[in-house]
Design a protein around this motif. Structure first.
Motif, PDB file in Angstrom:
ATOM      1  N   ILE A 137      44.194  58.520  84.478  1.00 20.48           N
ATOM      2  CA  ILE A 137      44.844  57.777  85.411  1.00 20.48           C
ATOM      3  C   ILE A 137      46.124  58.644  85.907  1.00 20.48           C
ATOM      4  O   ILE A 137      46.412  58.788  87.143  1.00 20.48           O
ATOM      5  CB  ILE A 137      45.453  56.349  85.175  1.00 20.48           C
ATOM      6  N   SER A 190      36.245  59.542  82.876  1.00 18.18           N
ATOM      7  CA  SER A 190      36.995  58.826  83.812  1.00 18.18           C
ATOM      8  C   SER A 190      37.766  59.658  84.812  1.00 18.18           C
ATOM      9  O   SER A 190      37.833  59.216  86.127  1.00 18.18           O
ATOM     10  CB  SER A 190      37.971  58.175  82.576  1.00 18.18           C
ATOM     11  N   ILE A 192      41.274  56.892  78.860  1.00 14.51           N
ATOM     12  CA  ILE A 192      41.782  55.934  80.000  1.00 14.51           C
ATOM     13  C   ILE A 192      43.195  56.290  80.660  1.00 14.51           C
ATOM     14  O   ILE A 192      43.120  56.609  81.810  1.00 14.51           O
ATOM     15  CB  ILE A 192      41.736  54.388  79.518  1.00 14.51           C
ATOM     16  N   TRP A 193      44.069  56.475  79.778  1.00 11.38           N
ATOM     17  CA  TRP A 193      45.594  56.523  80.561  1.00 11.38           C
ATOM     18  C   TRP A 193      45.879  58.111  81.009  1.00 11.38           C
ATOM     19  O   TRP A 193      46.474  58.136  82.200  1.00 11.38           O
ATOM     20  CB  TRP A 193      46.815  55.964  79.588  1.00 11.38           C
ATOM     21  N   PHE A 246      38.182  54.197  85.620  1.00 15.56           N
ATOM     22  CA  PHE A 246      38.612  54.436  84.273  1.00 15.56           C
ATOM     23  C   PHE A 246      38.321  53.969  83.040  1.00 15.56           C
ATOM     24  O   PHE A 246      38.374  54.427  82.117  1.00 15.56           O
ATOM     25  CB  PHE A 246      40.151  54.865  84.143  1.00 15.56           C
ATOM     26  N   GLY A 278      46.027  50.491  82.929  1.00 17.46           N
ATOM     27  CA  GLY A 278      45.461  51.501  81.950  1.00 17.46           C
ATOM     28  C   GLY A 278      45.907  51.379  80.344  1.00 17.46           C
ATOM     29  O   GLY A 278      45.166  51.739  79.560  1.00 17.46           O
TER      30      GLY A 278
END
Length: 525
Positions: free
Chosen positions: A282, A45, A278-279, A257, A86
């Motif tokens: 970001i 990602s 994912i987060w 992502f 996210g």
């Protein structure tokens, strides 16, 4: 076998078994090789987001539509909203760690119809993002080759930069297709290398831009200067229309992502690691990208030249970050920064194709794509090679309009592909986020969850996505508006045309065919 080695092997086998049981509870047998670590999941990602790609290739969109404030203020503001999106997706990834990702979540929460539309929008977005990243890398590579070789610049394909870029774009697609045909472990290694290339590469570029230029802009200029090269009028139009168009830089860069979700079935401990991937991708991309962009702005001491549409004054195009680099750095440092960025964009293109092919594999596994038997097939190395080939070829086809350039020199076709990617992905994200909000406390949360914060986070995410999609179907210049005296189809943002036609086609496909046979995710175990 030594005792400790035997225990490690036993723990690993038990861990793999638990992952297979969790996947089986969602209806699938383990077909892909689960060799990715949590770091590798984060890495893909982070690589797809790629601050060395988006911050460079779409910098002109923000510069021409808003100027420095679209970057200095717009980037952190929009990044916060994207991080909330996210978080919402991470909660879903923890509950449903499958390669289908967004499509599977929508199907689970809203039924076959929701899954069908979410899946197709996600697939379209990934195809477009992959194409735009590879084309951006080709643009930078073409500049490097043209700078090093006057013969190449003047004679290769008749010296036509547009044809040269498209040739290199197709060549890059071939190379990343070959690399994505190797076993999954190879992709994990490439993405791990990509992370460190982005981290150290961005740090080197920032250091160069701080140390090398003889002078810098001041803080006030960076955070207050407005630029409007859009061709649209200023005043209220600037704040309500032009400036939001500049936010495309942030929205495009920090996307993709969902790759962490698509690689869930190849990741160990995916119910936690995919959510975290994912987060965190970001967050760190937003932080690193902001520092990098501020370094660009402080080095932009020739703003009139950067804004010029005259090829004799600014051969790289109005608002291009390459002009900032060329006017503030020595030739050697300029080339070093270009090479670092281009390699980073190449890594990003590899990761984008990996993510896209896995989504196509998962969607085809459930019979939603014509010819699904081919795209859902894996080879002896447990790689969906046919899905890789299809994704790459489609990316080349949808970028064909880039062979033409708008009268003002704006790469309208490139921005259109970018817009299609952003719209497709974020509309796909919207569907399961909306459905999760509607389920409320009845949603069966995974180990990583938002608790009660889902109530406001989901709504904020939905509102941001709707606003973004409205702006990104707007024309990028007056010549793209029918009825304008300078109207030309070459300048038209074809994103709304392609997205609109696609939505109509999908509605017809669903109404007259798919609803009779598509029942959502198929159980394979």
């Amino acid at each position: 076998m030594p005792q400790n080695q035997e225990n490690l092997t036993s723990d690993s086998n038990e861990h793999d078994s638990n992952e297979e049981k969790l996947l089986a509870s969602l209806g699938y047998k383990q077909e892909l090789s689960r060799t990715w670590s949590g770091f590798s999941n984060f890495a893909i990602s982070f690589s797809v987001i790629s601050i060395l790609s988006g911050c460079f290739t779409t910098f002109s969109q923000a510069w021409n539509n808003g100027g420095p404030i679209a970057i200095a203020i717009g980037w952190p503001l929009i990044s916060i909203f994207i991080l909330i999106i996210g978080f919402c997706m991470a909660e879903l990834a923890s509950a449903y760690p499958t390669s289908g990702g967004i499509y599977w979540w929508a199907s689970k929460l809203g039924g076959p119809k929701a899954g069908f539309f979410a899946g197709w929008l996600n697939l379209i977005g990934l195809l477009a993002i992959n194409a735009s990243v590879a084309y951006g890398a080709a643009t930078f590579l073409n500049i490097i080759l043209g700078t090093y070789s006057a013969s190449y610049a003047a004679h290769f394909l008749g010296g036509d930069a547009i044809n040269q870029q498209f040739f290199l774009f197709a060549a890059i697609m071939v190379v990343i297709t070959i690399l994505n045909s190797f076993r999954s472990h190879v992709q994990a290694i490439l993405n791990n290398i990509s992370v460190w290339w982005h981290v150290f590469g961005a740090a080197i570029i920032i250091a160069i831009l701080i140390i090398t230029p003889s002078k810098h802009q001041n803080l006030e200029w960076v955070f207050t200067t407005q630029i409007n090269n859009s061709g649209f009028s200023g005043g209220p139009t600037y704040w309500l229309f032009v400036l939001p168009l500049g936010f495309l830089l942030t929205q495009y860069t920090i996307t993709g992502f969902d790759a962490s979700a698509h690689l869930s079935e190849e990741t160990q401990g995916a119910h936690l690691t995919a959510a975290k991937g994912i987060w965190t991708s970001i967050f760190y991309s937003a932080l690193g990208g902001y520092i990098l962009l501020l370094a660009f702005l402080f080095a932009a001491t020739n703003p009139d030249q950067v804004s010029s549409f005259d090829p004799a004054v600014n051969p790289y195009g109005a608002g291009s970050v390459i002009t900032i680099l060329a006017t503030s750095l020595s030739p050697g440092m300029f080339m070093l920064v270009m090479v670092i960025s281009t390699v980073g964009q190449f890594f990003c293109a590899i990761a984008c194709l990996t993510s896209c092919s896995r989504m196509l594999f998962a969607f085809s596994r459930d019979g939603a794509v014509p010819g699904h038997q081919k795209w859902a097939k894996v080879n002896n190395d447990q790689v969906p090679v046919n899905a890789v080939l299809f994704s790459a070829l489609t990316g080349v086809l949808i970028t064909l309009p880039a062979l033409w350039k708008s009268p003002r020199g704006i790469p309208s076709a490139f921005y259109a592909v970018v817009s299609i990617g952003v719209i497709g992905l974020y509309l796909a994200f919207l569907i399961p986020i909306w459905l999760r909000w509607r389920h409320g406390n009845n949603f069966d949360q995974g180990e990583w969850n938002l608790g009660k914060n889902y109530r406001w986070m989901n709504l904020v995410a939905i509102l941001e996505i709707v606003i973004v999609c409205v702006y990104f179907i707007m024309p990028f210049e007056p010549a793209a508006i029918p009825g304008n005296k300078d109207f030309t189809w070459i300048a038209v943002n074809y994103a709304p045309i392609l997205v609109g036609i696609t939505l109509i086609f999908l509605w017809m496909y669903w109404t007259f065919s798919a609803r009779h046979w598509f029942k959502g995710p198929k159980r394979t175990i």
